[in-house]
Design an enzyme around this catalytic site. Structure first.
Site, PDB file in Angstrom:
ATOM      1  N   SER A 171       0.840  -1.194   0.000  1.00 32.99           N
ATOM      2  CA  SER A 171       0.000   0.000   0.000  1.00 32.99           C
ATOM      3  C   SER A 171       0.874   1.243   0.000  1.00 32.99           C
ATOM      4  O   SER A 171       1.964   1.254   0.606  1.00 32.99           O
ATOM      5  CB  SER A 171      -0.905   0.032   1.230  1.00 32.99           C
ATOM      6  N   TYR A 193      -1.539  -1.048  10.048  1.00 33.60           N
ATOM      7  CA  TYR A 193      -1.735  -1.527   8.672  1.00 33.60           C
ATOM      8  C   TYR A 193      -0.476  -1.289   7.846  1.00 33.60           C
ATOM      9  O   TYR A 193       0.000  -2.186   7.138  1.00 33.60           O
ATOM     10  CB  TYR A 193      -2.930  -0.805   8.053  1.00 33.60           C
TER      11      TYR A 193
END
Length: 244
Positions: free
Chosen positions: A140, A153
């Protein structure tokens, strides 16, 4: 119908990015194994979409954090289609909170899916993938954006980046490429869930292209890396419209 010569496994293959990846790879002529852990109905919908378009697909359920389930996933792919050439790790969960209030059980759950799952699938890929193959992990853009509440995350995805870069070098001489695709804000259910509209609008305005990404923006890169992109290896490729 003739069995396709190349075979792909797509983890999270019924999800917001996973399903478009499944359909695109199938359209490119690969037999696709849709690996899923949640809704059987959604997984079968992905398989049906492929077969109705003239492609080849099957669904296999399992827990990517479980070694035996990951081995069985590859066993079933080999039994159905004779081997594995491309593996795309789109499976992932995203739980957001400041570090001070982040629940450790949520952290462990996210590590199990995002990092342990990617590690186990990557390890099995190394053991099974045929020469000329490709492994595509998913990270990401938040790893480098350092957005508040994304710490846990981003930590799991930073681990994916490191794993990918090292693994590409460990596979010297194998003719197998290993890369990470790192999307930015992309209009999927995982991204949109729980976000107020003003937050979505702000994130959409951040890239110079002034829009959210779409799953198709991501699948174009996946299709390239899974097919003709043989000279791209050991890279983290950001698909984010220039946000950073």
């Amino acid at each position: 119908m003739t069995t396709p010569s190349r075979v792909a496994i797509v983890t999270g293959g019924s999800g917001g990015i996973g399903r478009p990846v499944v359909e695109r790879l199938a359209a490119d002529g690969l037999a696709v194994v849709v690996a899923y852990s949640g809704s059987e109905e959604r997984a079968q919908e992905a398989v049906t979409a492929v077969t109705e378009a003239g492609g080849t697909a099957t669904a296999v359920r399992g827990d990517l954090g479980d070694e035996a389930d990951v081995a069985r996933l590859f066993d079933e792919a080999e039994a159905a289609y004779g081997g594995v050439d491309v593996v795309v790790n789109t499976a992932g969960i995203m739980l957001l909170s400041p570090i001070a209030s982040f629940d450790v059980d949520d952290f462990d759950r996210m590590v199990r899916t995002n990092l342990r799952g990617t590690f186990l699938v990557s390890r099995e890929t190394v053991r099974r993938v045929r020469d000329g193959g490709a492994l595509l992990n998913f990270s990401s853009s938040v790893v480098k954006l350092a957005l508040p509440e994304y710490s846990a995350y981003a930590a799991t995805k930073g681990g994916v980046d490191a794993l990918t870069l090292v693994l590409a070098r460990e596979l010297r001489g194998r003719d197998v490429t290993v890369n990470t695709v790192a999307p930015g804000p992309t209009a999927t259910p995982l991204f949109l869930d729980g976000k107020p509209q003003d937050v979505v609008d702000r994130l959409a305005a951040a890239p110079p292209l002034e829009r959210l990404g779409t799953p198709d923006d991501v699948t174009e890169l996946v299709a390239f890396l899974a097919g003709p992109g043989r000279w791209v290896n050991g890279q983290v490729l950001y698909v984010n419209g220039g946000i950073a």
